[in-house]
Design a protein around this motif. Structure first.
Motif, PDB file in Angstrom:
ATOM      1  N   PRO A 103       0.968  -1.109  -0.024  1.00 14.00           N
ATOM      2  CA  PRO A 103      -0.129   0.000  -0.069  1.00 14.00           C
ATOM      3  C   PRO A 103       0.797   1.434  -0.059  1.00 14.00           C
ATOM      4  O   PRO A 103       0.308   2.243  -0.704  1.00 14.00           O
ATOM      5  CB  PRO A 103      -0.751   0.061   1.331  1.00 14.00           C
ATOM      6  CG  PRO A 103      -1.039  -1.657   1.651  1.00 14.00           C
ATOM      7  CD  PRO A 103       0.438  -2.167   1.240  1.00 14.00           C
ATOM      8  N   TRP A 106       1.529   3.134  -3.250  1.00 13.65           N
ATOM      9  CA  TRP A 106       0.411   3.720  -3.851  1.00 13.65           C
ATOM     10  C   TRP A 106       0.019   5.186  -3.289  1.00 13.65           C
ATOM     11  O   TRP A 106      -0.351   6.085  -3.819  1.00 13.65           O
ATOM     12  CB  TRP A 106      -0.752   3.029  -3.793  1.00 13.65           C
ATOM     13  CG  TRP A 106      -0.776   1.781  -4.663  1.00 13.65           C
ATOM     14  CD1 TRP A 106      -0.160   0.413  -4.663  1.00 13.65           C
ATOM     15  CD2 TRP A 106      -1.370   1.732  -5.953  1.00 13.65           C
ATOM     16  NE1 TRP A 106      -0.362  -0.420  -5.501  1.00 13.65           N
ATOM     17  CE2 TRP A 106      -0.995   0.363  -6.547  1.00 13.65           C
ATOM     18  CE3 TRP A 106      -1.894   2.581  -6.805  1.00 13.65           C
ATOM     19  CZ2 TRP A 106      -1.333  -0.094  -7.710  1.00 13.65           C
ATOM     20  CZ3 TRP A 106      -2.341   2.146  -8.309  1.00 13.65           C
ATOM     21  CH2 TRP A 106      -1.954   0.789  -8.768  1.00 13.65           C
ATOM     22  N   GLU A 107       0.524   5.241  -1.841  1.00 11.95           N
ATOM     23  CA  GLU A 107       0.049   6.341  -1.077  1.00 11.95           C
ATOM     24  C   GLU A 107       0.739   7.787  -1.772  1.00 11.95           C
ATOM     25  O   GLU A 107      -0.348   8.833  -1.767  1.00 11.95           O
ATOM     26  CB  GLU A 107       1.003   6.283   0.271  1.00 11.95           C
ATOM     27  CG  GLU A 107      -0.088   5.532   1.014  1.00 11.95           C
ATOM     28  CD  GLU A 107       0.745   4.944   2.602  1.00 11.95           C
ATOM     29  OE1 GLU A 107       1.697   5.694   2.727  1.00 11.95           O
ATOM     30  OE2 GLU A 107       0.274   4.092   3.116  1.00 11.95           O
ATOM     31  N   LEU A 110      -2.145   9.282  -4.211  1.00 13.77           N
ATOM     32  CA  LEU A 110      -3.524   9.249  -3.791  1.00 13.77           C
ATOM     33  C   LEU A 110      -4.128  10.661  -3.794  1.00 13.77           C
ATOM     34  O   LEU A 110      -5.254  10.966  -4.052  1.00 13.77           O
ATOM     35  CB  LEU A 110      -3.685   8.306  -2.652  1.00 13.77           C
ATOM     36  CG  LEU A 110      -3.502   6.993  -3.081  1.00 13.77           C
ATOM     37  CD1 LEU A 110      -3.907   6.044  -1.413  1.00 13.77           C
ATOM     38  CD2 LEU A 110      -4.433   6.403  -3.759  1.00 13.77           C
ATOM     39  N   TYR A 176      -7.140   1.133  -5.315  1.00 12.97           N
ATOM     40  CA  TYR A 176      -6.615   2.395  -4.745  1.00 12.97           C
ATOM     41  C   TYR A 176      -7.233   3.517  -5.445  1.00 12.97           C
ATOM     42  O   TYR A 176      -7.195   4.419  -4.782  1.00 12.97           O
ATOM     43  CB  TYR A 176      -5.105   2.334  -4.837  1.00 12.97           C
ATOM     44  CG  TYR A 176      -4.554   1.154  -4.204  1.00 12.97           C
ATOM     45  CD1 TYR A 176      -4.135   1.496  -2.854  1.00 12.97           C
ATOM     46  CD2 TYR A 176      -4.099  -0.095  -4.570  1.00 12.97           C
ATOM     47  CE1 TYR A 176      -3.429   0.491  -1.860  1.00 12.97           C
ATOM     48  CE2 TYR A 176      -3.301  -0.998  -3.742  1.00 12.97           C
ATOM     49  CZ  TYR A 176      -3.193  -0.634  -2.723  1.00 12.97           C
ATOM     50  OH  TYR A 176      -2.604  -1.640  -1.577  1.00 12.97           O
TER      51      TYR A 176
END
Length: 333
Positions: A103, A106-107, A110, A176
């Protein structure tokens, strides 16, 4: 006044739009230049060339070059750089990028996606290349087309492998980014014909897209926009079967007004303003305006979005895309 999103939906449903949809306005997302969600850690495992810069290898191991003055990057298929030289050995050579990233990878992507006003526009994920393009990127166009005839079983197997990768990639995008719309590239023809006859296209390509587009639709994606700036009138029934909502890139050789009459309500069309006619060094506002007016007069305002046939908001020659936008604004006034 309808939002850009609402106006597009009225247009493709044959309802009551209050103006022409102006090119890609309803798909504006996070990228100020291209207008769509383009960055992600999966595709970011490889590199992309800059115009006039050095060739770069993407996450599939395909080397792309972008010579100065060229409209875009394309894979290098000389003996040194071609990834797949023998289709029967694809299992040994072709390696899909990793999709099971943590994860935290991907942060960083975002925040701008979370800031999208989804009441106004569609949060649109850009996906490229498509199934057919991935095949010929790996082996070259000539080898690819020959292999459909000479090694159909191997091509089926390779396409299944690429499809499985894309489904894993799609699952991560949905997890996501939660896109409302997918803008998917895959050029299926030249300006005068499709690269494959409809029967061959139905056998090799359609099943893959039914899985991919079916997955997106089952996981919250409202619109599938497919880019193919080519002739594809003979493939429209198969596009409908795949689940495509809007065919973007339909060049004038397709007789778009006739396609709207025949298929409007099942699929919509975005294009009919050919790059080849206006995206030129000698372009002028007057020449652009004439093409825009002709396209709208031919195609109307239902099941049709006037747009440059290029696969994204922009143009080869600076100012052309903005000139089209200005002319559509004039017609809306």
């Amino acid at each position: 006044m309808l939002t850009k999103r609402q106006n597009l939906m009225e247009t493709i449903k044959g309802g009551s739009p209050d103006r022409l949809v102006n090119q890609y306005e309803a798909f504006v997302c996070t990228d100020a230049i291209y207008g769509m969600i383009m960055g992600d850690p999966i595709t970011g495992q490889g590199k992309s060339p800059m115009p006039g810069g050095e060739p770069q290898k993407n996450a599939w191991g395909i080397t792309f070059a972008w010579p100065a003055g060229a409209p875009g990057a394309f894979p290098m298929h000389d003996e040194e750089h071609k990834v797949l030289k023998d289709i029967t050995k694809w299992r040994e050579v072709v390696k899909a990028p990793k999709t099971d990233l943590p994860p935290e990878a991907w942060e960083p992507f975002l925040p701008p996606i979370q800031a999208i006003d989804r009441n106004e526009v569609f949060a649109t994920a850009f996906v490229a290349p498509g199934i057919f393009e991935q095949c010929h990127h790996l082996m070259g166009m000539d080898d690819c087309l020959l292999n459909f005839y000479e090694e159909p079983e191997e091509m089926h197997a390779l396409i299944e492998y690429i499809t499985e990768y894309e489904l894993k990639y799609a699952a991560e995008l949905v997890k996501y980014y939660k896109p409302d719309c997918i803008f998917h590239h895959d050029d299926w023809g030249s300006s005068i014909n499709s690269f494959m006859a409809p029967d061959m296209f139905e056998e090799f390509i359609v099943p893959a897209y039914k899985k991919i587009y079916g997955f997106y639709k089952a996981n919250g994606v409202e619109l599938i926009v497919h880019h193919s700036d080519s002739f594809g009138a003979n493939l429209v029934p198969l596009m409908i079967e795949m689940g495509i909502d809007i065919w973007q890139g339909c060049v004038t050789s397709n007789n778009v007004p006739e396609l709207i009459k025949k298929y409007g309500g099942k699929i919509s069309f975005m294009g009919d303003i050919d790059n080849s006619l206006i995206d030129r060094e000698d372009w002028s506002q007057e020449s652009v305006g004439a093409e825009v007016r002709n396209a709208v007069e031919r195609c109307g305002n239902k099941y049709y979005i006037p747009c440059i046939t290029q696969g994204g908001p922009g143009s080869v020659y600076p100012g052309v895309y903005e000139a089209i936008t200005e002319e559509i604004n004039k017609l809306n006034k």
